[in-house]
Write a protein that holds these residues in place. Structure first.
Motif, PDB file in Angstrom:
ATOM      1  N   SER A  63       0.821  -1.208   0.000  1.00  0.00           N
ATOM      2  CA  SER A  63       0.000   0.000   0.000  1.00  0.00           C
ATOM      3  C   SER A  63       0.860   1.266   0.000  1.00  0.00           C
ATOM      4  O   SER A  63       0.415   2.307  -0.454  1.00  0.00           O
ATOM      5  N   ASN A  64       2.074   1.162   0.509  1.00  0.00           N
ATOM      6  CA  ASN A  64       2.964   2.318   0.496  1.00  0.00           C
ATOM      7  C   ASN A  64       4.419   1.861   0.354  1.00  0.00           C
ATOM      8  O   ASN A  64       4.961   1.233   1.269  1.00  0.00           O
ATOM      9  N   PRO A  65       5.015   2.149  -0.828  1.00  0.00           N
ATOM     10  CA  PRO A  65       4.392   2.848  -1.942  1.00  0.00           C
ATOM     11  C   PRO A  65       3.602   1.886  -2.831  1.00  0.00           C
ATOM     12  O   PRO A  65       4.002   0.743  -3.016  1.00  0.00           O
ATOM     13  N   ILE A  66       2.491   2.379  -3.390  1.00  0.00           N
ATOM     14  CA  ILE A  66       1.738   1.572  -4.345  1.00  0.00           C
ATOM     15  C   ILE A  66       2.087   1.966  -5.777  1.00  0.00           C
ATOM     16  O   ILE A  66       2.102   1.121  -6.668  1.00  0.00           O
ATOM     17  N   TYR A  67       2.426   3.251  -5.985  1.00  0.00           N
ATOM     18  CA  TYR A  67       2.777   3.726  -7.324  1.00  0.00           C
ATOM     19  C   TYR A  67       4.283   3.852  -7.432  1.00  0.00           C
ATOM     20  O   TYR A  67       4.922   4.485  -6.589  1.00  0.00           O
ATOM     21  N   GLU A 140       1.766  -1.078  12.853  1.00  0.00           N
ATOM     22  CA  GLU A 140       2.029  -0.098  11.810  1.00  0.00           C
ATOM     23  C   GLU A 140       0.705   0.380  11.220  1.00  0.00           C
ATOM     24  O   GLU A 140      -0.034  -0.400  10.627  1.00  0.00           O
ATOM     25  N   THR A 141       0.418   1.670  11.372  1.00  0.00           N
ATOM     26  CA  THR A 141      -0.838   2.245  10.921  1.00  0.00           C
ATOM     27  C   THR A 141      -0.640   2.961   9.582  1.00  0.00           C
ATOM     28  O   THR A 141       0.461   3.006   9.022  1.00  0.00           O
ATOM     29  N   PHE A 142      -1.733   3.565   9.081  1.00  0.00           N
ATOM     30  CA  PHE A 142      -1.646   4.378   7.867  1.00  0.00           C
ATOM     31  C   PHE A 142      -0.744   5.596   8.064  1.00  0.00           C
ATOM     32  O   PHE A 142      -0.170   6.111   7.111  1.00  0.00           O
ATOM     33  N   VAL A 143      -0.652   6.081   9.303  1.00  0.00           N
ATOM     34  CA  VAL A 143       0.134   7.287   9.600  1.00  0.00           C
ATOM     35  C   VAL A 143       1.588   6.864   9.803  1.00  0.00           C
ATOM     36  O   VAL A 143       2.036   6.582  10.918  1.00  0.00           O
ATOM     37  N   SER A 151       7.775   2.966   4.773  1.00  0.00           N
ATOM     38  CA  SER A 151       6.854   2.014   4.152  1.00  0.00           C
ATOM     39  C   SER A 151       6.219   1.150   5.242  1.00  0.00           C
ATOM     40  O   SER A 151       6.671   1.137   6.386  1.00  0.00           O
ATOM     41  N   ARG A 152       5.178   0.421   4.861  1.00  0.00           N
ATOM     42  CA  ARG A 152       4.544  -0.502   5.798  1.00  0.00           C
ATOM     43  C   ARG A 152       5.013  -1.926   5.498  1.00  0.00           C
ATOM     44  O   ARG A 152       5.259  -2.285   4.346  1.00  0.00           O
ATOM     45  N   ALA A 153       5.131  -2.744   6.544  1.00  0.00           N
ATOM     46  CA  ALA A 153       5.368  -4.172   6.323  1.00  0.00           C
ATOM     47  C   ALA A 153       4.198  -4.737   5.536  1.00  0.00           C
ATOM     48  O   ALA A 153       3.043  -4.373   5.771  1.00  0.00           O
TER      49      ALA A 153
END
Length: 369
Positions: A63-67, A140-143, A151-153
């Motif tokens: 989801s981060n990064p998705i692009y 790990e949240t959206f923030v 980045s998120r795991a």
């Protein structure tokens, strides 16, 4: 910024609804009423370069990064809050690549809602809230500014991140509290079956030095074409701060019943370690692994010969000039037993990208007469 986001921005700013901490603060002067207004904003912008140069510039399973290979608004929100005495209302809207992926199953205006809730404090030990709410699961949240990495795991993207329902917060002692909720289901706002789900979390927190959290989800969820197959999920994480080190282990485990009443499980584990450097800098490392052999989580590919089994390694250098702003440089390398990562031509068993990001949160509080 699109017209829909601008519309919600104007609505949120005009309503001035919501709160950050759920408690109003009284003032001594009798000329003031006990109204508490709070506005909050957050943005996380990054540029990343993926050495695979994936098709359509899309990172799979992230989801981060998705692009890929471009500038991104990873996540941004505007929150407006209003409280009186022990009652509060919250409205928050959001946009970004994280929203594009994680809210893909929702339609229309719902995708833009981060939170829309009403909360009531009944006593020092009990608070109840109802509405669209951020999830109680996951370290790990959206923030990402509040996380240890930019980045998120990957496995945190496969845990519930938001829900709609009713939730109670119970304070057992100064260090121990519990959260209990009934929701529509696993990361869904508009119901997709006929049964609700139950969730709970127990949190032990010792100041800023130690945190332990155990969460449980139980409910009927779609699987293999059947709507009501029982799912049980455990989410465990901790955070320990010792001197210049911060250590954060994470572990997820769950199972789902298939149409033949067979139990099929998945599990994930990870560990982040951060070391505080001089000059407001820090260095963090993360290991993560996710095994979903039976593709219980829908986003994992159901046609992989070995099921989904991904490992990831992340290195993050950060600079924190103030409590509100964080700059990060990050590199991440991922592997799988099968070729699941998109390339400009074909597929690969590994992927690597580098990313630079800036995240900032701004908060404004006031009293209204």
């Amino acid at each position: 910024m699109n017209k829909r986001f601008m519309g919600f921005l104007l609505i949120g700013m005009s309503l001035n609804i919501g709160t950050a901490n759920g408690r109003s603060t009284a003032v001594d002067s009798s000329s003031h009423k006990d109204y508490h207004l709070e506005l909050e904003g957050y943005f996380d912008v990054n540029y990343n370069y993926d050495f695979n140069v994936p098709k359509d510039r899309i990172h799979l399973y992230s989801s981060n990064p998705i692009y890929a290979n471009q500038f991104n608004l990873a996540y941004g929100y505007l929150q407006s809050s209003f409280s009186k005495d022990n009652t509060k209302a919250t409205i928050a809207i959001h946009q970004g690549g994280i929203v594009d992926l994680m809210y893909a199953g929702e339609k229309d205006w719902v995708k833009s809602v981060r939170e829309l809730s009403l909360s009531q404090i009944f006593s020092k030990k009990l608070r109840v809230e109802v509405g669209i709410l951020p999830s109680i699961f996951g370290f790990e949240t959206f923030v990402n500014k509040d996380n240890l990495h930019a980045s998120r795991a990957v496995f945190t993207d496969f845990a519930p991140d938001f829900e709609i329902g009713v939730r109670s917060h119970v304070k057992y002692s100064e260090r121990l509290r519990g959260i209990y909720q009934i929701t529509n289901g696993w990361q869904i706002i508009k119901e997709n079956n006929a049964t609700p789900a139950f969730g709970m979390a127990h949190i032990y927190e010792k100041g800023k030095s130690f945190l332990f959290n155990w969460g449980v989800f139980a409910g009927n969820e779609p699987y293999q074409g059947k709507l009501d197959q029982f799912r049980l999920y455990n989410n465990v994480f901790a955070k320990w701060v010792h001197g210049k080190f911060t250590i954060a282990p994470m572990y997820d485990w769950g199972f789902q019943v298939d149409s033949l009443n067979h139990l099929k499980h998945w599990h994930s584990q990870g560990m982040s370690v951060r070391f505080q450097l001089p000059q407001k800098m820090g260095l963090a490392m993360r290991y993560e692994e996710m095994k979903d052999r039976h593709s219980i989580i829908p986003e994992t590919n159901t046609h992989l010969p070995n099921g989904f089994h991904m490992k990831g390694y992340t290195l993050t250098l950060e600079y924190v000039p103030s409590i509100n702003t964080t700059f990060r440089l990050e590199a991440k390398y991922m592997t799988d037993e099968d070729a699941i990562f998109s390339k400009r031509e074909g597929w690969s068993k590994s992927d690597c990208f580098v990313m630079a990001s800036i995240a900032s949160k701004i908060n404004w509080k006031s009293f209204l007469e």
